[in-house]
Scaffold this active site. Sequence first.
Site, PDB file in Angstrom:
ATOM      1  CG  ASP A   1      -6.175  -2.911  -4.017  1.00  0.00           C
ATOM      2  OD1 ASP A   1      -6.968  -2.216  -3.347  1.00  0.00           O
ATOM      3  OD2 ASP A   1      -4.956  -2.938  -3.803  1.00  0.00           O
TER       4      ASP A   1
ATOM      5  CB  SER B   1      -0.966  -0.033   1.188  1.00  0.00           C
ATOM      6  OG  SER B   1      -1.964   0.953   1.054  1.00  0.00           O
TER       7      SER B   1
ATOM      8  CG  HIS C   1      -5.375  -2.534  -0.145  1.00  0.00           C
ATOM      9  ND1 HIS C   1      -4.676  -2.015  -1.221  1.00  0.00           N
ATOM     10  CD2 HIS C   1      -4.884  -1.903   0.949  1.00  0.00           C
ATOM     11  CE1 HIS C   1      -3.816  -1.111  -0.795  1.00  0.00           C
ATOM     12  NE2 HIS C   1      -3.926  -1.031   0.518  1.00  0.00           N
TER      13      HIS C   1
END
Length: 515
Positions: free
Chosen positions: A397, A184, A436
């Site tokens: 995601d 991320s 994610h």
Amino acid sequence: MKKITAVTVMLAGVVAYPATAIAATCESVATLALPNATITMAQPVAAGAFTVPGARAGRGNSMADLPAFCRVTATLAPSSDSDIKIEVWLPLQNWNSKFQAVGNGAWTGTIGYAAMADALRRGYATSSTDTGHVGGSASFALGHPEKLIDFAYRSEHEMTVKAKAIVNAFYGSAPKYSYWNGCSAGGRQALKEAQMFPADFDGIIAGSPGLDWSGRSAQAVRVAQALQKEDARLSPAKQQLLHNAVVQACDALDGLKDGLIDNPAACKFDPKALECQSPGNNDGPGCLTSAQVATARLIYAPTVNSKTKRELAGLAPGSELGWTDQGWSVSARATGLDHYRFVVFKDPSWDVDRFNVETDVARIDEGESVALNANDPNLKPFFDRGGKLLQYHGWSDPQISALNSTEYYRRVVAALGGAGKVQGSYRLFMAPGMAHCGGGEGPNDFDKVTPLEQWVEKGKAPDSIAASHSTDGKVDRTRPLCPYPQVARYTGTGSSDDAANFVCKAPERATAATK
């Protein structure tokens, strides 16, 4: 600093420093002089004795399985307004002679203790930074341009330099190999390191990277503005309805009907197929209203910068289960709002109803925000030093578009003269059905560190990575992740839930599905 002779130190009668591995006591590291840095603590921690500082009591704060280590904390001040906190953990036994820095998430200003613990368990000396501020908001950037630079890239680089110096002082030798591991925002940090500081790491793991930080912010706010009208929002039930339709339409494109979309970029499903046909376009349980169809199309669609004509990627088909009634994930919306409030407009009262797609997409792509992005495709300096980049992204995601990763890979290939010039140093692994940084319907649990170690240390590039999916703690599917643009192809025999029955091949449009 004058080198201190090797010593043996007992920790509560439980563990001892291996004399051959350590050149200084843990406590003596506190006297180490480093430029623009102050070491604030250096103390040994007995095996199983570490508790996350300042955390609420409860699950995840005690790390009873950690080996003994020397815990070092420091404050770095590369600018007059910098206040960067770092921690460095040094194994007291069985150090693998390597260093691993770990990344952060969103705007978070905290030390990544869980990720450091994972690295320590593998024998690494490890470090993390709070990126120069405290808390999860971007409010720190208001009136503090140097702190924004610290967050953008300087804190990670300064931490790396100082951590290596601490490792060298403690063990009497520099780490043989240095790695970065982040997802991320940590993936964005990973790419910034490769792009700006090619000498920092030998190997870099960039997971679900927020490389187009500005683009993600603009997209999330654009969608949130459209969903100010409640009738445009999709409930969880409608998201499930849409997701089921997308999978039904595009699942078999890879030749295997298995509930996963291997190449969402090839999925051309139009949400209008679900539009309610009843009089008045009523909001029934099995269809989408015209407003909801428009919402789905908006979330998938790219936005174009009116000045540069640069496209900002929408979310990929298959990501629907991670959407919220505000569009993109909660984290994406909050990150985008903070970006506009505290970095772009410098107005804490700014809100989504003031967003102007014609001007504000271009505005966030300029000025201070540029430092936050990791879009530079010139990785040649990093590759020329022998650096290896392992990037991964879940196709489902809902926070950071997976299309950002595939587009960046293509840009690097183009910039460096073709795939043949890149594959020996850079491989991207796309995970069908993964959300994610993990989770989701597809295989989402896989070891990233070992393949990178094999690549960096033994020259064995990863031709596939074994991934698994579990339900209630039990593995129910395995699948190889393939280096992009390859996809995992079912061989036609054996269970489609067994990775052994798949091979990595170039993608092609299938004409029929098999089971």
